[in-house]
Design a protein around this motif. Structure first.
Motif, PDB file in Angstrom:
ATOM      1  N   GLU A 152       0.752  -1.171   0.058  1.00  0.00           N
ATOM      2  CA  GLU A 152      -0.063   0.055  -0.078  1.00  0.00           C
ATOM      3  C   GLU A 152       0.679   1.294   0.045  1.00  0.00           C
ATOM      4  N   GLU A 153       1.876   1.204   0.033  1.00  0.00           N
ATOM      5  CA  GLU A 153       3.075   2.157   0.064  1.00  0.00           C
ATOM      6  C   GLU A 153       3.342   2.819  -1.213  1.00  0.00           C
ATOM      7  N   PRO A 154       3.296   4.066  -1.379  1.00  0.00           N
ATOM      8  CA  PRO A 154       3.492   4.481  -2.503  1.00  0.00           C
ATOM      9  C   PRO A 154       5.018   4.583  -3.097  1.00  0.00           C
ATOM     10  N   VAL A 155       5.307   4.396  -4.200  1.00  0.00           N
ATOM     11  CA  VAL A 155       6.797   4.131  -4.741  1.00  0.00           C
ATOM     12  C   VAL A 155       7.581   5.357  -4.586  1.00  0.00           C
ATOM     13  N   VAL A 156       8.660   5.179  -4.245  1.00  0.00           N
ATOM     14  CA  VAL A 156       9.862   6.326  -3.962  1.00  0.00           C
ATOM     15  C   VAL A 156      10.863   6.082  -4.905  1.00  0.00           C
ATOM     16  N   ARG A 157      10.823   6.981  -5.719  1.00  0.00           N
ATOM     17  CA  ARG A 157      11.796   7.063  -7.022  1.00  0.00           C
ATOM     18  C   ARG A 157      12.605   8.488  -6.944  1.00  0.00           C
ATOM     19  N   ARG A 158      13.866   8.317  -7.396  1.00  0.00           N
ATOM     20  CA  ARG A 158      14.813   9.493  -7.216  1.00  0.00           C
ATOM     21  C   ARG A 158      14.266  10.533  -8.416  1.00  0.00           C
ATOM     22  N   ALA A 159      14.371  11.797  -8.044  1.00  0.00           N
ATOM     23  CA  ALA A 159      13.867  12.752  -8.711  1.00  0.00           C
ATOM     24  C   ALA A 159      14.504  12.956  -9.989  1.00  0.00           C
ATOM     25  N   GLY A 160      13.671  13.189 -11.097  1.00  0.00           N
ATOM     26  CA  GLY A 160      14.293  13.308 -12.242  1.00  0.00           C
ATOM     27  C   GLY A 160      14.819  12.202 -12.956  1.00  0.00           C
ATOM     28  N   VAL A 161      14.989  11.019 -12.360  1.00  0.00           N
ATOM     29  CA  VAL A 161      15.401   9.956 -13.068  1.00  0.00           C
ATOM     30  C   VAL A 161      14.310   9.066 -13.681  1.00  0.00           C
ATOM     31  N   GLU A 162      14.804   8.617 -14.901  1.00  0.00           N
ATOM     32  CA  GLU A 162      13.708   7.897 -15.699  1.00  0.00           C
ATOM     33  C   GLU A 162      14.058   6.406 -15.835  1.00  0.00           C
ATOM     34  N   PRO A 163      13.215   5.446 -16.211  1.00  0.00           N
ATOM     35  CA  PRO A 163      13.684   4.209 -16.387  1.00  0.00           C
ATOM     36  C   PRO A 163      14.652   3.928 -17.330  1.00  0.00           C
ATOM     37  N   VAL A 164      14.883   4.683 -18.508  1.00  0.00           N
ATOM     38  CA  VAL A 164      16.018   4.409 -19.338  1.00  0.00           C
ATOM     39  C   VAL A 164      17.323   4.797 -18.596  1.00  0.00           C
ATOM     40  N   ASP A 165      17.361   5.847 -17.659  1.00  0.00           N
ATOM     41  CA  ASP A 165      18.472   6.142 -17.036  1.00  0.00           C
ATOM     42  C   ASP A 165      18.977   5.230 -15.989  1.00  0.00           C
ATOM     43  N   VAL A 166      17.977   4.542 -15.370  1.00  0.00           N
ATOM     44  CA  VAL A 166      18.495   3.287 -14.642  1.00  0.00           C
ATOM     45  C   VAL A 166      18.926   2.088 -15.234  1.00  0.00           C
ATOM     46  N   TRP A 167      18.192   2.024 -16.404  1.00  0.00           N
ATOM     47  CA  TRP A 167      18.820   0.808 -17.040  1.00  0.00           C
ATOM     48  C   TRP A 167      20.349   1.119 -17.775  1.00  0.00           C
ATOM     49  N   GLU A 168      20.438   2.126 -18.332  1.00  0.00           N
ATOM     50  CA  GLU A 168      21.893   2.573 -18.825  1.00  0.00           C
ATOM     51  C   GLU A 168      22.753   2.483 -17.840  1.00  0.00           C
ATOM     52  N   GLU A 169      22.331   2.962 -16.237  1.00  0.00           N
ATOM     53  CA  GLU A 169      23.446   2.692 -15.415  1.00  0.00           C
ATOM     54  C   GLU A 169      23.738   1.376 -14.955  1.00  0.00           C
ATOM     55  N   LEU A 170      22.707   0.501 -14.803  1.00  0.00           N
ATOM     56  CA  LEU A 170      22.737  -0.935 -14.435  1.00  0.00           C
ATOM     57  C   LEU A 170      23.496  -1.551 -15.783  1.00  0.00           C
ATOM     58  N   ARG A 171      23.164  -1.408 -16.994  1.00  0.00           N
ATOM     59  CA  ARG A 171      23.754  -2.021 -18.082  1.00  0.00           C
ATOM     60  C   ARG A 171      25.407  -1.693 -18.280  1.00  0.00           C
ATOM     61  N   ARG A 172      25.956  -0.534 -17.772  1.00  0.00           N
ATOM     62  CA  ARG A 172      27.077  -0.102 -17.745  1.00  0.00           C
ATOM     63  C   ARG A 172      27.725  -1.111 -16.612  1.00  0.00           C
TER      64      ARG A 172
END
Length: 323
Positions: free
Chosen positions: A208-228
């Protein structure tokens, strides 16, 4: 829904011309009687549709009638129809939706572009699974898909590689990625980006908790970081090897991710052997090179040669013991 089916009938007729009622019924998974009722409904709504009887008959629209939605170029149309072969839609339960969308796009295309788009969907095949990667277990990503769009935290029962018991983690999902036929959830764990293989998720529960995401960070940014992080991970052990030219293509294909550079000829002459360097996580990794038999030799470090010699000796003892 009936409205969706009526639109599908209209678009199929617009694209194909005269279509037998039986074929329409088969494609839309309804009875022929239902098709004729749909034709009556379209006619009552002002669509100039009629039925031709006889051996070559079927359902058709009056010549010149069409619902115009134009603007796509020939290349744009061909690009869209490559989507039909991507394979990711089945895991998301979107195969039927894709087929319906492509029918609508085909009907909307200018007539000169339709043959090229149809040929593209038949002749361009995309198989996202790599050679010799082994079969992937069927994965139901429905729960993960719902979590990504629900904007709520996810309780993940996740089994890490090499373990049999799952651990429970609370994560903040960003999105889903399919890479080489494998689905991944990208999410934050305690504010840090993490990658979770969908086939290791034993259970996913929305909280029931709302998601907490880093401000200004998009999924493509997270994927690029993890891919690297995965692709640029430095190897702790450098193996210097020589590989026979007859096995070079296979060697490069299998180990491109750990090669530090292009294999070079051994010595001044090209010869039959080439030198290469591999950056690998540990000495034990060198055992995998035994699959090349006498067509590959580890030159250094001496500890890696010892690992391979011990593994080869163990194999020899196993088969010698069985006569």
């Amino acid at each position: 829904m009936k409205s969706d089916r009526l639109l599908s009938v209209l678009l199929l007729l617009q694209t194909r011309g005269t279509v037998p009622a039986g074929e329409l019924a088969e494609r839309l998974e309804v009875s022929v009687r239902t098709i004729y009722r749909d034709v009556e409904a379209l006619s009552a709504a002002g669509v100039p549709v009629y039925a031709e009887r006889g051996r070559n008959g079927g359902i058709a629209l009056l010549p010149g009638f069409r619902t115009d939605v134009t603007g796509l170029t020939a290349d744009e149309a061909r690009a869209l129809f490559v989507l039909a072969a991507q394979g990711a839609h089945a895991a998301l339960g979107l195969d039927a939706a894709l087929a319906s969308a492509l029918r609508k796009v085909m009907a909307a295309l200018p007539a000169p572009h339709r043959p090229a788009a149809e040929q593209t969907s038949r002749r361009i095949l995309v198989d996202p699974v790599r050679w010799m990667s082994g079969p992937h277990a069927a994965v139901d990503v429905g729960e993960l898909h719902d979590a990504v769009f629900a904007d709520r935290r996810l309780l993940l029962h996740y089994r890490h590689s090499g373990t049999t018991t799952p651990r429970v983690r609370t994560v903040d999902p960003y999105g889903l990625v399919v890479k080489a036929g494998v689905w991944y959830l990208i999410a934050d764990l305690e504010g840090a980006p993490r990658l979770f293989r969908a086939d290791r998720v034993e259970r996913a529960v929305l909280t029931e908790e709302p998601v907490v995401r880093r401000a200004g960070v998009e999924p493509v940014d997270v994927w690029e970081e993890l891919r690297r992080q995965v692709e640029e991970r430095p190897g702790d052990v450098r193996l210097r090897v020589r590989v026979h030219r007859s096995r070079l293509d296979l060697f490069v294909r299998l180990h491109a991710g750990v090669l530090t550079g292009r294999p070079e000829p051994q010595g001044e002459s090209a010869g039959e052997w080439l030198l290469a360097e591999l950056a690998v996580p540990e000495l034990a990794w060198a055992r995998s090179l035994l699959s090349f038999g006498p067509n590959l030799e580890v030159l250094s470090p001496p500890e890696a040669r010892r690992v391979i010699a011990e593994a080869a000796a163990a194999v020899t003892r196993l088969y010698a013991g069985n006569g």
